[in-house]
Design a protein around this motif. Structure first.
Motif, PDB file in Angstrom:
ATOM      1  N   ILE A 161      -0.433 -22.960   4.521  1.00  0.00           N
ATOM      2  CA  ILE A 161       0.297 -21.444   4.515  1.00  0.00           C
ATOM      3  C   ILE A 161       1.422 -21.679   3.568  1.00  0.00           C
ATOM      4  CG2 ILE A 161       1.288 -19.773   6.016  1.00  0.00           C
ATOM      5  CD1 ILE A 161       0.826 -21.417   8.390  1.00  0.00           C
ATOM      6  N   ASP A 165       4.024 -16.604   1.593  1.00  0.00           N
ATOM      7  CA  ASP A 165       2.429 -15.129   2.019  1.00  0.00           C
ATOM      8  C   ASP A 165       3.608 -14.222   2.571  1.00  0.00           C
ATOM      9  OD1 ASP A 165       0.430 -13.835   2.281  1.00  0.00           O
ATOM     10  OD2 ASP A 165      -1.069 -15.242   3.479  1.00  0.00           O
ATOM     11  N   TYR A 167       2.071 -12.386   5.203  1.00  0.00           N
ATOM     12  CA  TYR A 167       1.362 -12.178   6.013  1.00  0.00           C
ATOM     13  C   TYR A 167       0.818 -13.694   6.783  1.00  0.00           C
ATOM     14  CZ  TYR A 167       0.144  -7.923   3.846  1.00  0.00           C
ATOM     15  OH  TYR A 167       0.419  -6.603   3.513  1.00  0.00           O
ATOM     16  N   ALA A 168       1.320 -14.231   7.055  1.00  0.00           N
ATOM     17  CA  ALA A 168       1.429 -15.804   6.879  1.00  0.00           C
ATOM     18  C   ALA A 168       0.888 -15.714   8.814  1.00  0.00           C
ATOM     19  CB  ALA A 168       2.252 -16.527   6.318  1.00  0.00           C
ATOM     20  N   ALA A 169       2.267 -14.841   8.707  1.00  0.00           N
ATOM     21  CA  ALA A 169       2.321 -14.702  10.492  1.00  0.00           C
ATOM     22  C   ALA A 169       1.123 -14.505  11.491  1.00  0.00           C
ATOM     23  CB  ALA A 169       3.177 -13.597  10.941  1.00  0.00           C
ATOM     24  N   PHE A 170       0.081 -13.590  10.589  1.00  0.00           N
ATOM     25  CA  PHE A 170      -1.132 -12.934  10.292  1.00  0.00           C
ATOM     26  C   PHE A 170      -2.769 -13.532  11.055  1.00  0.00           C
ATOM     27  CE2 PHE A 170       2.300  -9.724   9.960  1.00  0.00           C
ATOM     28  CZ  PHE A 170       1.944  -9.142  10.825  1.00  0.00           C
ATOM     29  N   GLN A 171      -2.379 -14.390  11.354  1.00  0.00           N
ATOM     30  CA  GLN A 171      -3.718 -15.074  11.531  1.00  0.00           C
ATOM     31  C   GLN A 171      -5.227 -14.211  11.576  1.00  0.00           C
ATOM     32  OE1 GLN A 171      -3.684 -18.314  10.352  1.00  0.00           O
ATOM     33  NE2 GLN A 171      -1.409 -18.772  10.148  1.00  0.00           N
TER      34      GLN A 171
END
Length: 178
Positions: A161, A165, A167-171
């Motif tokens: 990760i 980023d 959007y790192a929390a949205f896999q």
């Protein structure tokens, strides 16, 4: 073999007097050259040598082009043989696998097992003469040594990760299909 002068005499193009005068002029010129130590320039001989040199150079260029075309044809034959001997089955699947070849996005339908091999990098896509084939990575590397434009490389996705980023929390799920 008769000299050129004899051939002209037999053909009637020159007479004996002209032949004799030409011979005398040639011997006089050689005598003068020996006395003065200079050499006369035979322009026709130099022109003939220049033409011969140009012809030899052109022949070398043509041979080099012919050799290059033959070696390119041989390399292509090797690639075709490698593809025919080592192609793998795409499976009887209905999963669309998208890949980019140059600037074009294509898809092939593969089975789930073949898809996992493609993602892992064990199988590689090779586009040859408008056909798409699957080959083991080792064979694809050999083909890439000969012509890299035929081999489609699949970029491996990393699970690291990036700190920046947003959007790192949205896999994204692994089984997500577009």
């Amino acid at each position: 073999m008769a000299s050129l002068q004899d051939q002209f005499l037999k053909a009637g193009l020159i007479d004996k007097n002209k032949a004799k005068l030409a011979h005398q002029d040639k011997t006089k010129q050689k005598k003068v050259e020996r006395r003065t130590g200079t050499e006369s320039v035979d322009e026709s001989r130099l022109a003939a040598l220049e033409v011969q040199r140009k012809n030899a150079e052109r022949a070398r260029e043509l041979n080099a082009q012919r050799d290059a075309a033959a070696s390119q044809k041989a390399v292509f034959a090797q690639i075709v043989q490698l593809v025919q001997k080592n192609r793998q089955s795409k499976g009887a699947g209905d999963i669309a696998y998208y890949y980019t070849h140059g600037t074009k996005i294509d898809k092939i339908y593969v089975s789930a097992e073949v898809q996992t091999h493609l993602i892992a990098g064990r199988l590689v896509i090779v586009c040859l003469e408008g056909k798409t084939e699957l080959l083991p990575r080792i064979i694809a590397d050999k083909i890439a040594e000969r012509d890299a434009s035929l081999v489609v490389r699949v970029k491996k996705t990393t699970t690291e990760i990036d700190a920046d980023d947003p959007y790192a929390a949205f896999q994204i799920p692994d089984d997500f299909t577009w």
